[in-house]
Design a protein around this motif. Structure first.
Motif, PDB file in Angstrom:
ATOM      1  N   GLY A   1     -55.962  10.951   6.783  1.00 30.06           N
ATOM      2  CA  GLY A   1     -56.606  12.134   8.207  1.00 30.06           C
ATOM      3  C   GLY A   1     -54.925  11.564   9.177  1.00 30.06           C
ATOM      4  O   GLY A   1     -55.199  11.836  10.618  1.00 30.06           O
ATOM      5  N   GLY A   2     -54.734  10.836   8.759  1.00 30.04           N
ATOM      6  CA  GLY A   2     -53.199  10.005   9.596  1.00 30.04           C
ATOM      7  C   GLY A   2     -52.508   9.045   8.556  1.00 30.04           C
ATOM      8  O   GLY A   2     -52.307   9.499   7.640  1.00 30.04           O
ATOM      9  N   GLN A   3     -51.352   8.677   9.269  1.00 27.66           N
ATOM     10  CA  GLN A   3     -50.800   7.939   9.014  1.00 27.66           C
ATOM     11  C   GLN A   3     -50.806   7.159   8.787  1.00 27.66           C
ATOM     12  O   GLN A   3     -51.796   6.250   9.004  1.00 27.66           O
ATOM     13  N   LEU A   4     -50.673   6.435   7.460  1.00 24.89           N
ATOM     14  CA  LEU A   4     -50.775   4.815   7.030  1.00 24.89           C
ATOM     15  C   LEU A   4     -49.825   4.216   7.657  1.00 24.89           C
ATOM     16  O   LEU A   4     -49.171   4.211   8.815  1.00 24.89           O
ATOM     17  N   THR A   5     -49.244   2.645   7.472  1.00 29.04           N
ATOM     18  CA  THR A   5     -48.550   1.996   7.914  1.00 29.04           C
ATOM     19  C   THR A   5     -47.743   1.382   6.672  1.00 29.04           C
ATOM     20  O   THR A   5     -48.173   1.861   5.925  1.00 29.04           O
ATOM     21  N   ILE A   6     -46.458   0.312   7.717  1.00 30.23           N
ATOM     22  CA  ILE A   6     -45.690   0.119   7.145  1.00 30.23           C
ATOM     23  C   ILE A   6     -46.208  -1.200   6.772  1.00 30.23           C
ATOM     24  O   ILE A   6     -46.613  -2.381   7.270  1.00 30.23           O
ATOM     25  N   ASP A   7     -46.066  -1.948   5.783  1.00 31.05           N
ATOM     26  CA  ASP A   7     -46.292  -3.587   4.694  1.00 31.05           C
ATOM     27  C   ASP A   7     -44.599  -3.993   4.715  1.00 31.05           C
ATOM     28  O   ASP A   7     -43.960  -3.680   3.934  1.00 31.05           O
ATOM     29  N   HIS A   8     -45.076  -5.440   5.021  1.00 36.94           N
ATOM     30  CA  HIS A   8     -43.908  -6.242   4.251  1.00 36.94           C
ATOM     31  C   HIS A   8     -43.828  -6.342   2.788  1.00 36.94           C
ATOM     32  O   HIS A   8     -44.870  -7.352   3.142  1.00 36.94           O
TER      33      HIS A   8
END
Ligand SMILES: [Zn+2]
Length: 61
Positions: free
Chosen positions: A30-37
């Motif tokens: 239900g929303g954007q996910l996150t950016i991981d290194h």
């Protein structure tokens, strides 16, 4: 950690709006996910797109 919006958009498209680890999608969460290194900054990682992954909060932790 600040990732430029244009980079974030590129990564989202590349990952088909889904977590690159478990495959959960933005629709699922239900929303954007996150950016991981992929390689953490603390281990000489950087903010280049090749070093970034789209992933859900659970996989990011
Ligand atoms: Zn995930």
């Amino acid at each position: 950690m600040t990732i430029k919006n244009i980079i974030r958009e590129q990564i989202r498209h590349q990952a088909n709006f889904a977590c690159e680890f478990c495959g959960v999608t933005e629709t699922d969460t239900g929303g954007q996910l996150t950016i991981d290194h992929f390689q953490p900054i603390s281990q000489q990682g950087d903010d280049n797109i090749e070093n970034l992954l789209y992933c859900c909060i659970r996989c990011n932790q």
